[in-house]
Design a protein around this motif. Structure first.
Motif, PDB file in Angstrom:
ATOM      1  N   THR A   1      35.149  36.496  46.421  1.00  0.00           N
ATOM      2  CA  THR A   1      35.715  37.212  47.550  1.00  0.00           C
ATOM      3  C   THR A   1      34.725  38.293  47.954  1.00  0.00           C
ATOM      4  O   THR A   1      34.404  39.160  47.148  1.00  0.00           O
ATOM      5  CB  THR A   1      37.060  37.861  47.173  1.00  0.00           C
ATOM      6  OG1 THR A   1      37.908  36.851  46.662  1.00  0.00           O
ATOM      7  CG2 THR A   1      37.716  38.509  48.364  1.00  0.00           C
ATOM      8  N   ASN A   2      34.256  38.209  49.170  1.00  0.00           N
ATOM      9  CA  ASN A   2      33.246  39.153  49.662  1.00  0.00           C
ATOM     10  C   ASN A   2      32.063  39.178  48.679  1.00  0.00           C
ATOM     11  O   ASN A   2      31.409  38.191  48.481  1.00  0.00           O
ATOM     12  CB  ASN A   2      33.838  40.533  49.888  1.00  0.00           C
ATOM     13  CG  ASN A   2      34.879  40.539  50.980  1.00  0.00           C
ATOM     14  OD1 ASN A   2      34.818  39.739  51.908  1.00  0.00           O
ATOM     15  ND2 ASN A   2      35.845  41.414  50.869  1.00  0.00           N
ATOM     16  N   LEU A   3      31.835  40.300  48.039  1.00  0.00           N
ATOM     17  CA  LEU A   3      30.726  40.415  47.096  1.00  0.00           C
ATOM     18  C   LEU A   3      31.183  40.412  45.644  1.00  0.00           C
ATOM     19  O   LEU A   3      30.411  40.731  44.745  1.00  0.00           O
ATOM     20  CB  LEU A   3      29.941  41.701  47.387  1.00  0.00           C
ATOM     21  CG  LEU A   3      29.333  41.791  48.790  1.00  0.00           C
ATOM     22  CD1 LEU A   3      28.704  43.162  48.993  1.00  0.00           C
ATOM     23  CD2 LEU A   3      28.312  40.695  49.013  1.00  0.00           C
ATOM     24  N   HIS A   4      32.439  40.044  45.403  1.00  0.00           N
ATOM     25  CA  HIS A   4      32.998  40.094  44.055  1.00  0.00           C
ATOM     26  C   HIS A   4      33.283  38.693  43.531  1.00  0.00           C
ATOM     27  O   HIS A   4      33.618  37.784  44.274  1.00  0.00           O
ATOM     28  CB  HIS A   4      34.278  40.912  44.036  1.00  0.00           C
ATOM     29  CG  HIS A   4      34.087  42.325  44.474  1.00  0.00           C
ATOM     30  ND1 HIS A   4      33.461  43.267  43.696  1.00  0.00           N
ATOM     31  CD2 HIS A   4      34.424  42.951  45.614  1.00  0.00           C
ATOM     32  CE1 HIS A   4      33.430  44.416  44.338  1.00  0.00           C
ATOM     33  NE2 HIS A   4      34.006  44.252  45.512  1.00  0.00           N
ATOM     34  N   THR A   5      33.165  38.563  42.227  1.00  0.00           N
ATOM     35  CA  THR A   5      33.509  37.319  41.551  1.00  0.00           C
ATOM     36  C   THR A   5      34.695  37.593  40.635  1.00  0.00           C
ATOM     37  O   THR A   5      34.686  38.557  39.876  1.00  0.00           O
ATOM     38  CB  THR A   5      32.329  36.807  40.709  1.00  0.00           C
ATOM     39  OG1 THR A   5      31.186  36.643  41.556  1.00  0.00           O
ATOM     40  CG2 THR A   5      32.670  35.491  40.052  1.00  0.00           C
ATOM     41  N   TYR A   6      35.727  36.766  40.738  1.00  0.00           N
ATOM     42  CA  TYR A   6      36.924  36.920  39.927  1.00  0.00           C
ATOM     43  C   TYR A   6      37.129  35.682  39.072  1.00  0.00           C
ATOM     44  O   TYR A   6      36.905  34.565  39.521  1.00  0.00           O
ATOM     45  CB  TYR A   6      38.157  37.127  40.812  1.00  0.00           C
ATOM     46  CG  TYR A   6      38.070  38.365  41.662  1.00  0.00           C
ATOM     47  CD1 TYR A   6      38.423  39.601  41.141  1.00  0.00           C
ATOM     48  CD2 TYR A   6      37.641  38.294  42.976  1.00  0.00           C
ATOM     49  CE1 TYR A   6      38.338  40.743  41.920  1.00  0.00           C
ATOM     50  CE2 TYR A   6      37.553  39.432  43.762  1.00  0.00           C
ATOM     51  CZ  TYR A   6      37.903  40.653  43.233  1.00  0.00           C
ATOM     52  OH  TYR A   6      37.811  41.778  43.989  1.00  0.00           O
TER      53      TYR A   6
END
Length: 76
Positions: free
Chosen positions: A51-56
């Protein structure tokens, strides 16, 4: 979805504790040194979401030979 929510062992399961820890969702005050139930032959599915610049990471237990159904036991 994690099958742990309908398992009789969810309150004391070492694998479920580890999954909660990965999600930063430790709700109880139980310590790792307390008497934990160690399930047999578990299979964990890890979904990677961007999501956007994040990894979950989403951790779900999908198979466990120690699974004993008791719906709603996780609600305490």
């Amino acid at each position: 979805m994690c099958i742990c929510v309908n398992c009789r062992h969810v309150q004391d399961c070492m694998t479920y504790y580890m999954i909660q820890k990965q999600h930063d969702l430790i709700y109880n005050n139980k310590k790792v040194t307390d008497n934990f139930f160690v399930p047999k032959e578990t299979l964990i599915n890890i979904n990677i979401n961007y999501t956007n610049l994040h990894t979950y990471f989403d951790w779900d237990l999908v198979e466990c030979l120690s699974f004993t159904e008791k719906p709603g036991y996780w609600i305490v």
